[in-house]
Design a protein around this motif. Sequence first.
Motif, PDB file in Angstrom:
ATOM      1  N   GLY A  65     -45.421 -17.996 -89.256  1.00 54.64           N
ATOM      2  CA  GLY A  65     -44.117 -17.397 -88.984  1.00 54.64           C
ATOM      3  C   GLY A  65     -43.182 -17.665 -90.136  1.00 54.64           C
ATOM      4  O   GLY A  65     -43.521 -18.348 -91.105  1.00 54.64           O
ATOM      5  N   GLU A  66     -41.983 -17.107 -90.031  1.00 51.65           N
ATOM      6  CA  GLU A  66     -40.978 -17.337 -91.054  1.00 51.65           C
ATOM      7  C   GLU A  66     -39.633 -17.564 -90.389  1.00 51.65           C
ATOM      8  O   GLU A  66     -39.342 -16.995 -89.338  1.00 51.65           O
ATOM      9  N   VAL A  67     -38.840 -18.444 -91.001  1.00 47.76           N
ATOM     10  CA  VAL A  67     -37.535 -18.766 -90.448  1.00 47.76           C
ATOM     11  C   VAL A  67     -36.470 -18.541 -91.520  1.00 47.76           C
ATOM     12  O   VAL A  67     -36.650 -18.892 -92.678  1.00 47.76           O
ATOM     13  N   ASP A  68     -35.386 -17.902 -91.088  1.00 51.74           N
ATOM     14  CA  ASP A  68     -34.225 -17.682 -91.945  1.00 51.74           C
ATOM     15  C   ASP A  68     -33.168 -18.686 -91.522  1.00 51.74           C
ATOM     16  O   ASP A  68     -32.754 -18.717 -90.363  1.00 51.74           O
ATOM     17  N   ILE A  69     -32.718 -19.512 -92.461  1.00 52.43           N
ATOM     18  CA  ILE A  69     -31.772 -20.583 -92.128  1.00 52.43           C
ATOM     19  C   ILE A  69     -30.334 -20.218 -92.453  1.00 52.43           C
ATOM     20  O   ILE A  69     -29.445 -21.062 -92.323  1.00 52.43           O
ATOM     21  N   THR A  70     -30.077 -18.994 -92.846  1.00 48.78           N
ATOM     22  CA  THR A  70     -28.751 -18.604 -93.335  1.00 48.78           C
ATOM     23  C   THR A  70     -27.621 -19.074 -92.424  1.00 48.78           C
ATOM     24  O   THR A  70     -26.659 -19.680 -92.880  1.00 48.78           O
ATOM     25  N   ASP A  74     -25.156 -25.848 -93.633  1.00 43.53           N
ATOM     26  CA  ASP A  74     -23.921 -26.611 -93.433  1.00 43.53           C
ATOM     27  C   ASP A  74     -22.899 -26.353 -94.529  1.00 43.53           C
ATOM     28  O   ASP A  74     -21.814 -26.910 -94.509  1.00 43.53           O
ATOM     29  N   ASP A  75     -23.229 -25.480 -95.475  1.00 42.51           N
ATOM     30  CA  ASP A  75     -22.263 -25.155 -96.522  1.00 42.51           C
ATOM     31  C   ASP A  75     -21.589 -23.807 -96.286  1.00 42.51           C
ATOM     32  O   ASP A  75     -20.871 -23.306 -97.135  1.00 42.51           O
ATOM     33  N   LEU A  76     -21.824 -23.202 -95.111  1.00 46.57           N
ATOM     34  CA  LEU A  76     -21.109 -21.981 -94.772  1.00 46.57           C
ATOM     35  C   LEU A  76     -19.692 -22.352 -94.344  1.00 46.57           C
ATOM     36  O   LEU A  76     -19.504 -23.173 -93.466  1.00 46.57           O
ATOM     37  N   THR A  77     -18.735 -21.764 -94.983  1.00 45.81           N
ATOM     38  CA  THR A  77     -17.340 -22.013 -94.628  1.00 45.81           C
ATOM     39  C   THR A  77     -16.792 -20.792 -93.919  1.00 45.81           C
ATOM     40  O   THR A  77     -17.426 -19.749 -93.857  1.00 45.81           O
ATOM     41  N   LYS A  78     -15.608 -20.902 -93.402  1.00 39.23           N
ATOM     42  CA  LYS A  78     -14.954 -19.759 -92.753  1.00 39.23           C
ATOM     43  C   LYS A  78     -14.920 -18.577 -93.707  1.00 39.23           C
ATOM     44  O   LYS A  78     -15.188 -17.444 -93.326  1.00 39.23           O
ATOM     45  N   LYS A  79     -14.645 -18.845 -94.968  1.00 33.69           N
ATOM     46  CA  LYS A  79     -14.566 -17.781 -95.969  1.00 33.69           C
ATOM     47  C   LYS A  79     -15.916 -17.075 -96.126  1.00 33.69           C
ATOM     48  O   LYS A  79     -15.994 -15.858 -96.130  1.00 33.69           O
ATOM     49  N   THR A  80     -16.994 -17.842 -96.248  1.00 33.64           N
ATOM     50  CA  THR A  80     -18.301 -17.215 -96.448  1.00 33.64           C
ATOM     51  C   THR A  80     -18.794 -16.534 -95.177  1.00 33.64           C
ATOM     52  O   THR A  80     -19.490 -15.537 -95.248  1.00 33.64           O
ATOM     53  N   ILE A  81     -18.435 -17.061 -94.013  1.00 34.53           N
ATOM     54  CA  ILE A  81     -18.824 -16.402 -92.765  1.00 34.53           C
ATOM     55  C   ILE A  81     -18.120 -15.052 -92.651  1.00 34.53           C
ATOM     56  O   ILE A  81     -18.701 -14.065 -92.227  1.00 34.53           O
ATOM     57  N   ASP A  82     -16.836 -15.004 -93.055  1.00 35.03           N
ATOM     58  CA  ASP A  82     -16.095 -13.747 -93.025  1.00 35.03           C
ATOM     59  C   ASP A  82     -16.720 -12.700 -93.954  1.00 35.03           C
ATOM     60  O   ASP A  82     -16.575 -11.509 -93.735  1.00 35.03           O
ATOM     61  N   VAL A 114     -34.111 -28.242 -94.973  1.00 38.17           N
ATOM     62  CA  VAL A 114     -35.064 -28.626 -93.931  1.00 38.17           C
ATOM     63  C   VAL A 114     -34.335 -28.903 -92.618  1.00 38.17           C
ATOM     64  O   VAL A 114     -34.769 -28.478 -91.549  1.00 38.17           O
ATOM     65  N   ARG A 115     -33.189 -29.592 -92.684  1.00 34.72           N
ATOM     66  CA  ARG A 115     -32.407 -29.841 -91.473  1.00 34.72           C
ATOM     67  C   ARG A 115     -31.987 -28.529 -90.821  1.00 34.72           C
ATOM     68  O   ARG A 115     -32.100 -28.358 -89.612  1.00 34.72           O
ATOM     69  N   ALA A 116     -31.556 -27.573 -91.625  1.00 33.47           N
ATOM     70  CA  ALA A 116     -31.158 -26.264 -91.091  1.00 33.47           C
ATOM     71  C   ALA A 116     -32.354 -25.557 -90.459  1.00 33.47           C
ATOM     72  O   ALA A 116     -32.227 -24.949 -89.387  1.00 33.47           O
ATOM     73  N   ALA A 117     -33.523 -25.648 -91.087  1.00 32.68           N
ATOM     74  CA  ALA A 117     -34.725 -25.014 -90.533  1.00 32.68           C
ATOM     75  C   ALA A 117     -35.124 -25.659 -89.212  1.00 32.68           C
ATOM     76  O   ALA A 117     -35.517 -24.968 -88.267  1.00 32.68           O
ATOM     77  N   MET A 118     -35.011 -26.986 -89.114  1.00 35.07           N
ATOM     78  CA  MET A 118     -35.329 -27.662 -87.857  1.00 35.07           C
ATOM     79  C   MET A 118     -34.364 -27.232 -86.756  1.00 35.07           C
ATOM     80  O   MET A 118     -34.785 -26.999 -85.619  1.00 35.07           O
ATOM     81  N   ASP A 119     -33.092 -27.104 -87.090  1.00 34.74           N
ATOM     82  CA  ASP A 119     -32.112 -26.623 -86.103  1.00 34.74           C
ATOM     83  C   ASP A 119     -32.479 -25.219 -85.620  1.00 34.74           C
ATOM     84  O   ASP A 119     -32.424 -24.933 -84.425  1.00 34.74           O
ATOM     85  N   ALA A 120     -32.860 -24.342 -86.547  1.00 35.81           N
ATOM     86  CA  ALA A 120     -33.230 -22.966 -86.193  1.00 35.81           C
ATOM     87  C   ALA A 120     -34.447 -22.957 -85.270  1.00 35.81           C
ATOM     88  O   ALA A 120     -34.488 -22.215 -84.282  1.00 35.81           O
ATOM     89  N   ILE A 121     -35.433 -23.790 -85.566  1.00 37.69           N
ATOM     90  CA  ILE A 121     -36.648 -23.841 -84.747  1.00 37.69           C
ATOM     91  C   ILE A 121     -36.342 -24.414 -83.363  1.00 37.69           C
ATOM     92  O   ILE A 121     -36.825 -23.905 -82.350  1.00 37.69           O
TER      93      ILE A 121
END
Length: 181
Positions: A65-70, A74-82, A114-121
């Motif tokens: 399988g494949e996982v997208d961690i976007t 933890d470096d997504l800010t309000k600005k980048t989410i917008d 890796v932490r982001a990928a574990m959260d996604a899984i």
Amino acid sequence: MKEKAIVLDEQAIRRALTRIAHEIIERNKGIDNCILIGIKTRGIYLANRLAEKIQQIEGRHVPVGEVDITLYRDDLTKKTIDQEPMIKGTSIPIDVTDQKVILIDDVLYTGRTVRAAMDAIMDIGRPSQIQLAVLVDRGHRELPIRADFVGKNIPTSSSEVIVVELTEVDADDQVSIHEND
């Protein structure tokens, strides 16, 4: 960025992946209840290559399988989410609950990917365990994360960058160290 050295060529990458495949089989006493999940982008290509090697060794298919961690970064800010980050999609062919998930990535650096990928899984299901396989471990961890399977340890300075090229997306297979200007 200026290339300093090629640390893995095509043959060295192939040998490292063959060794990792054997180590995955050995540690898990086969491939029952195992799934390989590649972290986008290059991790999925490495996961597919590992699945082929495991198929050659065991004579059985291991799901990939494949996982997208976007959205888990933890470096997504309000600005980048917008600005709506580009989501590449997660595709996992089986339920991960009670499975041994082997996460695959190209380079282990701070541990945040890796932490982001574990959260996604963990949002998808509850695996019996999560193991980590990486082609390169370059050190400089910011989180207490360690790879279970490593192709090559390459100690680096913080001014250096590891560049992984794979034929699926790049000109050829190689890992090189580059110096930031």
